[in-house]
Design a protein around this motif. Structure first.
Motif, short mmCIF file in Angstrom:
data_model
loop_
_atom_site.label_atom_id
_atom_site.label_comp_id
_atom_site.label_asym_id
_atom_site.label_seq_id
_atom_site.Cartn_x
_atom_site.Cartn_y
_atom_site.Cartn_z
N CYS A 46 0.85 -1.19 0.00
CA CYS A 46 0.00 0.00 0.00
C CYS A 46 0.89 1.24 0.00
CB CYS A 46 -0.90 -0.01 1.23
SG CYS A 46 -1.89 1.48 1.39
N TRP A 47 0.74 2.02 -1.04
CA TRP A 47 1.65 3.15 -1.20
C TRP A 47 1.54 4.14 -0.04
CZ3 TRP A 47 5.79 3.17 -3.89
CH2 TRP A 47 5.88 2.45 -5.08
N SER A 48 0.37 4.25 0.50
CA SER A 48 0.20 5.26 1.55
C SER A 48 1.00 4.90 2.80
CB SER A 48 -1.28 5.41 1.89
OG SER A 48 -1.81 4.17 2.31
N SER A 49 1.31 3.62 2.93
CA SER A 49 2.07 3.23 4.12
C SER A 49 3.57 3.14 3.83
CB SER A 49 1.56 1.88 4.63
OG SER A 49 1.74 0.89 3.64
N VAL A 50 3.94 3.22 2.58
CA VAL A 50 5.35 3.08 2.20
C VAL A 50 6.24 4.12 2.86
CG1 VAL A 50 6.95 3.33 0.27
CG2 VAL A 50 5.00 1.79 0.07
N PRO A 51 5.88 5.40 2.78
CA PRO A 51 6.81 6.40 3.33
C PRO A 51 7.08 6.20 4.81
CG PRO A 51 4.71 7.40 2.70
CD PRO A 51 4.71 6.02 2.15
N ARG A 58 7.68 11.79 3.02
CA ARG A 58 7.01 12.03 1.75
C ARG A 58 5.62 11.41 1.82
NH1 ARG A 58 9.63 15.06 -2.52
NH2 ARG A 58 11.84 15.05 -2.02
N CYS A 59 4.76 11.85 0.93
CA CYS A 59 3.47 11.21 0.85
C CYS A 59 3.59 9.97 -0.05
CB CYS A 59 2.39 12.15 0.32
SG CYS A 59 2.55 12.56 -1.41
N CYS A 63 6.01 8.91 -3.34
CA CYS A 63 6.86 7.72 -3.39
C CYS A 63 6.54 6.87 -4.62
CB CYS A 63 6.66 6.89 -2.13
SG CYS A 63 7.28 7.68 -0.63
N ARG A 64 5.28 6.70 -4.84
CA ARG A 64 4.87 5.91 -5.99
C ARG A 64 5.41 6.50 -7.29
NH1 ARG A 64 0.95 7.18 -9.33
NH2 ARG A 64 0.36 5.61 -10.86
N LEU A 65 5.26 7.80 -7.40
CA LEU A 65 5.72 8.48 -8.61
C LEU A 65 7.24 8.34 -8.77
CD1 LEU A 65 3.93 9.98 -10.59
CD2 LEU A 65 4.79 12.11 -9.65
N ARG A 109 9.87 2.59 -20.72
CA ARG A 109 9.59 4.02 -20.78
C ARG A 109 8.35 4.33 -19.97
NH1 ARG A 109 14.34 6.13 -22.34
NH2 ARG A 109 15.02 5.38 -24.37
N THR A 110 8.35 5.46 -19.33
CA THR A 110 7.20 5.83 -18.52
C THR A 110 6.32 6.83 -19.25
OG1 THR A 110 8.24 7.75 -17.48
CG2 THR A 110 8.68 5.60 -16.51
#
Length: 450
Positions: A46-51, A58-59, A63-65, A109-110
């Motif tokens: 879960c990205w919201s818990s990553v930071p 960071r939010c 981080c995801r970006l 490529r993104t």
DNA sequence: AATATTTACAACCGCGCGCAA
DNA sequence: GTTGCGCGCGGTTGTAAATAT
């Protein structure tokens, strides 16, 4: 805290950033390392818990970006190749600003990278070459079109896209709303009978289809802004007064068989006579044209959708006689007449993309083998582009985008543009919606033009 | 050499979608 | 049916480097 800081902190920040003061701006190497280490060990979850778990101020969104656009190990670094640029241009002509979908065709490529390249580089290049990057048509044509549109807007409520809409209607082989019109002599000339009242009932529907399918958020608010070039690749014969009797055989299941008795040369010569620039290409390679094309069932139509189309033989090979298609529902043999002012072949977009491609020895060899005009081979190149062979794009590191013609006896249409586009569409909508059905009809019809 | 402008890239932001409660 | 959350997308802005004046 002054008002400006308050607003910046509370208004301009994503909800996940409200509660704590989080870092913004460029990432430091230390932050990168923390994020990389964490995701390498644990995955992002879960990205919201990553930071929090990674010890970052960071939010999760940030981080995801950062991970997706910069830290991901499978990213391809370095400048875009010419082939990649060509792919982007062609895909943009079809997909518009759907960067994520374009990026999906360019491994490593993104979407962000491609978007930046487009805005900073490709747009400029196209303009320098006299091509409008939004429409992929010559700038002069676009400007004239705008003027004409301005002049006629009040008198004629026929959208610019009507040409393409009619084309796709022709390609679908029967009216979108069967009851609305029996006559389907397709005339895609602007301001002519083809865009008359009998078609108007469907215009909005079809327009919606295109806006939904191809429009971009900032360009889809008016019919006029729907890029005609969105159909580039769909209808390689757009410029033609195309009266195909190409002897295509197909039956209702999965296999398209081109009738070797059919005359592609007639079409090619007609085509050749209608085009001028040397970069314009013949619509088919005879080596492709005379070979069966297998189409996945998802592309073909159930016969009850189009009872006039074909019959099924014991091998599950669909016999689809293009010449017997009825576009007026009568079942009689009649041609599908496509007349268009949409200058697909006058657009430089494709020739631009191909301009850097030299003719290979393979090409010349094939040409000599087939005793066909040079344009045929160029078209086979075109058919070999990622636009037509989606799989090629996926493996673009190992094969030149406009690479050699592979004269296999057949190829899987899953990699063809028709099914590729269908897949793209299915990603965006339910397969049961009317537009998908229309696209399915088109996909079948498109197989005809191959 | 200093400053202004342009370019390329990184990151932010708002919105919409899907999903679960 | 509503709400909140997480996520992804596309447009926009910010910024450092490169280039021009």
């Amino acid at each position: 805290m002054d008002l400006k800081s308050f607003v910046a902190l509370h208004m301009g920040r994503h909800s996940c950033c409200y509660k704590q003061k989080l870092r913004k701006g460029l990432w430091s190497p230390e932050e990168d390392e923390k994020l990389l280490n964490y995701i390498t060990k644990h995955g992002h979850g879960c990205w919201s818990s990553v930071p929090k778990l990674a010890g970052l101020q960071r939010c999760g969104k940030s981080c995801r970006l950062r991970w997706i656009n910069y830290l991901r190990p499978d990213l391809k670094r370095g400048a875009f190749s010419q082939q990649e640029e060509n792919v982007i241009i062609e895909l943009h002509a079809v997909l518009g600003n759907r960067w994520s979908q374009i990026a999906a065709q360019l491994p490593g490529r993104t979407d962000n990278e491609i978007k930046n390249l487009w805005n900073s580089c490709i747009k400029k290049k196209l303009r320098q070459r006299g091509i409008d990057p939004n429409t992929h048509r010559p700038l002069s044509e676009v400007e004239n079109g705008k003027e004409k549109q301005q002049l006629t807007a009040d008198n004629e409520k026929v959208p610019i896209v009507s040409n393409e809409l009619n084309l796709i209607e022709a390609a679908t082989l029967k009216p979108l709303a069967v009851s609305s019109s029996g006559s389907k002599i397709i005339n895609t000339n602007n301001n002519k009978e083809g865009s008359g009242s009998s078609n108007l009932a469907n215009t909005q529907q079809k327009q919606d289809f295109f806006l939904d399918r191809f429009g971009t958020s900032h360009e889809s608010t008016t019919a006029a802004s729907c890029r005609p070039s969105d159909l580039m690749g769909y209808f390689p014969f757009q410029k033609l007064d195309y009266k195909p009797n190409i002897g295509l055989s197909m039956n209702p299941n999965t296999t398209l068989c081109f009738n070797p008795n059919s005359s592609s040369s007639a079409m090619i010569s007609e085509f050749n006579s209608s085009m001028t620039p040397p970069t314009i290409l013949s619509p088919v390679s005879s080596s492709v044209f005379q070979t069966p094309i297998r189409v996945k069932p998802s592309v073909s139509l159930p016969s009850d959708h189009n009872p006039s189309v074909g019959s099924c033989d014991v091998n599950g090979v669909q016999n689809w006689e293009a010449s017997s298609f009825s576009n007026n529902g009568s079942g009689s043999s009649s041609s599908i007449e496509l007349q268009s002012n949409s200058n697909f072949f006058e657009s430089n977009a494709f020739s631009w993309g191909l301009a850097d491609c030299g003719r290979s020895g393979e090409e010349a060899h094939l040409r000599s083998l087939e005793n066909e005009p040079a344009e045929d081979i160029k078209w086979s190149e075109y058919l070999n582009t990622p636009f037509f062979l989606g799989n090629t794009v996926q493996n673009q590191t190992s094969q030149h985008v406009y690479g050699e013609v592979k004269p296999e006896t057949h190829f899987i249409a899953e990699g063809s543009s028709a099914s590729w586009l269908l897949n793209q569409h299915q990603q965006a909508s339910q397969p049961t919606d009317i537009y998908t059905k229309d696209l399915q009809r088109f996909a079948v019809a498109f197989g005809q033009s191959l």
